[in-house]
Design an enzyme around this catalytic site. Sequence first.
Site, PDB file in Angstrom:
ATOM      1  N   GLU A 102     -45.177  19.074  12.347  1.00 35.84           N
ATOM      2  CA  GLU A 102     -45.369  18.316  11.103  1.00 35.84           C
ATOM      3  C   GLU A 102     -44.245  17.329  10.826  1.00 35.84           C
ATOM      4  OE1 GLU A 102     -45.637  21.110   7.859  1.00 35.84           O
ATOM      5  OE2 GLU A 102     -44.389  22.558   8.921  1.00 35.84           O
ATOM      6  N   ARG A 147     -51.658  30.572   4.186  1.00 41.54           N
ATOM      7  CA  ARG A 147     -50.488  30.101   3.439  1.00 41.54           C
ATOM      8  C   ARG A 147     -49.906  31.289   2.673  1.00 41.54           C
ATOM      9  NH1 ARG A 147     -54.748  26.543   2.176  1.00 41.54           N
ATOM     10  NH2 ARG A 147     -54.618  24.509   3.195  1.00 41.54           N
ATOM     11  N   ASN A 197     -50.898  16.536   7.272  1.00 41.98           N
ATOM     12  CA  ASN A 197     -50.517  16.036   5.949  1.00 41.98           C
ATOM     13  C   ASN A 197     -49.048  15.616   5.929  1.00 41.98           C
ATOM     14  OD1 ASN A 197     -53.064  16.990   5.516  1.00 41.98           O
ATOM     15  ND2 ASN A 197     -52.514  18.475   3.950  1.00 41.98           N
ATOM     16  N   ASP A 198     -48.161  16.547   6.310  1.00 41.07           N
ATOM     17  CA  ASP A 198     -46.737  16.211   6.333  1.00 41.07           C
ATOM     18  C   ASP A 198     -46.405  15.255   7.470  1.00 41.07           C
ATOM     19  OD1 ASP A 198     -45.391  17.303   4.139  1.00 41.07           O
ATOM     20  OD2 ASP A 198     -45.483  19.310   4.990  1.00 41.07           O
ATOM     21  N   ARG A 220     -48.707  31.718   8.534  1.00 37.83           N
ATOM     22  CA  ARG A 220     -47.527  30.865   8.482  1.00 37.83           C
ATOM     23  C   ARG A 220     -46.444  31.530   7.641  1.00 37.83           C
ATOM     24  NH1 ARG A 220     -48.303  25.107   5.786  1.00 37.83           N
ATOM     25  NH2 ARG A 220     -48.216  26.370   3.889  1.00 37.83           N
ATOM     26  N   CYS A 231     -54.329  21.980  11.614  1.00 45.34           N
ATOM     27  CA  CYS A 231     -54.628  22.711  10.374  1.00 45.34           C
ATOM     28  C   CYS A 231     -54.472  21.825   9.142  1.00 45.34           C
ATOM     29  CB  CYS A 231     -53.735  23.943  10.242  1.00 45.34           C
ATOM     30  SG  CYS A 231     -51.968  23.578  10.251  1.00 45.34           S
ATOM     31  N   HIS A 261     -60.742  21.742 -14.902  1.00 50.84           N
ATOM     32  CA  HIS A 261     -61.416  22.985 -14.548  1.00 50.84           C
ATOM     33  C   HIS A 261     -62.913  22.771 -14.373  1.00 50.84           C
ATOM     34  CE1 HIS A 261     -58.034  25.805 -16.154  1.00 50.84           C
ATOM     35  NE2 HIS A 261     -57.866  25.492 -14.894  1.00 50.84           N
ATOM     36  N   ARG A 304     -47.114  11.264   0.173  1.00 53.09           N
ATOM     37  CA  ARG A 304     -48.556  11.411  -0.010  1.00 53.09           C
ATOM     38  C   ARG A 304     -48.931  11.711  -1.453  1.00 53.09           C
ATOM     39  NH1 ARG A 304     -49.615  17.312   1.186  1.00 53.09           N
ATOM     40  NH2 ARG A 304     -47.684  18.186   1.970  1.00 53.09           N
TER      41      ARG A 304
END
Length: 837
Positions: A696, A566, A719-720, A602, A767, A459, A730
């Site tokens: 993706e 998201r 990313n994917d 999305r 994105c 944190h 990943r």
Amino acid sequence: MPNNKNDLTVCAPLNGPVLSLGNVPDDVFASGAMGDGIAIDPLGDCLHAPCAGVVMHVARTGHALTIRADNGAEILLHVGIDTVELNGEGFALLVKEGARVSDGQALIRFDLDRVARQCKSLISLIILTNSDHFELQPVNAQTVKVGEPLFHVSPRSTSTTHALPADEASSEASASIRITHRGGLHARPAALIRKTAQGFSSQSHLHFAGKSAGCDSLIGLMGLGIGEQDEVQVSCRGKDCEAALQALLAALSVPVHHEVPTPVVVAPRRAAAEAGVLQGVCAAPGLVCGPLFRLNGIELPADPRNHAVDEQLQHLHSALEQVRSEIRDTLDQARRSKDVEEQEIFAAHLALLEDPALLESATCAIEQGSAATHAWRDAIQAQCAVLLGLGKPLFAERANDLRDLQQRVLRALLGEAWHYKLPAGAIVVAHELTPSDLLQLSEQRAAGICMAEGGATSHVAILARGKGLPCVVALGSEVLEVPQGQRVVLDAGNGRLELTPDDARHAEVHQIRSAQKLKRQQQQAEAQAPARTFDGVGIEVAANVASSSEAQLAFANGADGVGLLRTEFLFVDRRTAPDEQEQRQAYQAVLDAMGDKPVIIRTIDVGGDKQLDYLPLPVEANPVLGLRGIRMAQVRPELLDQQLRALLQVSPLQRCRILLPMVSEVDELLHIRQRLDALCSELQLSQRPELGVMIEVPAAALMAEQLAEHADFLSIGTNDLSQYTLAMDRDHAGLAARVDALHPALLRLIAQTCSGAAKHRRWVGVCGALASDPLATPVLIGLGIRELSVSPPQVAEIKDRVRHLDAAQCRQLSQGLLNLSSAKAVRQACHHHWPLS
């Protein structure tokens, strides 16, 4: 010993085929050394209580626990074989040691795929560890479901234990030894110690850290919490004590069969790499110089334990209320500034201050004579020990939040001011700082933070990044020995603390900082303006967000729209799915926050590593390749229908664009488009929102031309796409650094996507994380990308990067990158062609 004579039915804690112990691929379990029992090859990812009882022991690494049933039977539940070697990764404990549990209660959730890939076997054990007192009768089922009878337990008529004769009890022998079993004295080595001890008439004990346990007690041995390389004392008493001692020493010093020793990698001393430099881990980037200021925690004197109970209870109550009030003020400020992460952190702190177990522990200590200060400190430290005992780095970092509350309440109890007096431009050093420390230091304009311990995902690290405060963690204890007031340079981006910089280095740092500050100011001043290349190509720079408050931040930072909302934020951490009305309001709030700018929403992307408690999915060998994203519509079409209805009711509808995740073939897109048209007719809508497809998976990139014929736009999730193309997880610690979206194979797929979309005059955005990498900006523009969706704070930086590029040159040079041999080669070429100033 059993508490009563009642029989007990032990139910299945897991779904799956049942095996006898003899078929378990482990010599210790199969031999019955731990006791009689049954094994299950699990088909689910949650271990449940097989009966009502009390949790006697929880393994440090979270893979096993023991329940004492109400009739005294002690039942060990052990997930997988050799899972102790995972060191807690993939396991989430849902109960604590000492907790009372009910039949069927969830105890441990585990990542089925991850554990299966990394351990010897997933076969899980249900062992009656005190079989000398109880008999076990299996039900003889071939497969079971959670809650179905597994075996019956009944007390034996006689006990096998007996007291030593007086003449034998006088002989004693003892010795010390260092534990070499990998992972310490967990269930399997403890079982062998017990089996060894049972071969002698002498009574044997292990002694560690002021606690003792009989070697005939599996639970007692595990409960000592003995780790690898810990030193313990063994004592034996009886006629054959010498023989028993030597046998136990031998058993304690030899690793259990199947345990393969891992080479010990000793990290070099940080100062050895470069004289006058300590090396740590970057938690928040930045470059600063200034005097070192060391913060020390509160140390309490010895407690005489002769206090008036009512007075100390009142002191604690007042201090707690004071700290609660301070935290509420912090929360109010965070809400006003729309700082979501800060809100979440301190809301958790407020909840911890209301935790009944914590308050009960402190109250009990006061009632037994402790001072409020010592009672509170001890209660916090006991809870920290539970978290640290789980053996998981993330839980260890969460223990820091408890230490924060320890310090805050102690200051209130001792009457200390909740302030530090910092020298101007100080770089603060501490063993480990807390979130409230960080906020106070930020208010007093600390130049930077460095800690001996701590983690980059804590944190404190999150807050430091949000405040733009350079922070390095894990510098080691040497940092606490640096003299107070010594001038240092903190190069947080590279994880370095330079202890002896000369005047030239100080001047260089000041010059670099001044240039960076001026550049950030210039970028921010132009953030609201469009981003166009030298030769007039417009690039939309949007933002990735997960809430309306993040959308407000994106709008303030100059985002041209939301490139990815998201929607999972609405569905997680709750017991039931949000209804249509709640969803509509949430989506409308995001549109309202973005003024007149477009918002791409999305549809829900769960499955794989994102599971919902109220949405049970079939067990899959590899969930990342299973029911993810749009594939969910195949098994739960009503969930997507409800979301589409909510999206179709936002206003104005033309600013809403819908994005479908994990599409791999044209028929999936056509099916959703038909469903969307039907819902529009049902709602009597004349307008249709734009419908896009996420690229993706490699199949979607290779089919981009066909998808673009029926989609209004394409958005690449790098990313994917990276992990699926490179066949590398990943999240895999050993491979994550190699999952680089600038790999030539990825660039070829991006190029093919843009080429296919262009044939139908569709635009393509990115994105994924690659969009936020300034080094990649010219490559993406050169390959044909016309929208970049980035994190809100990076909007101004990426827009500035676009304005300094020539799109024609980007197109020419990017084609050459497709023929390079590796991501590293691509990055080197990018630095050469388009250096980052």
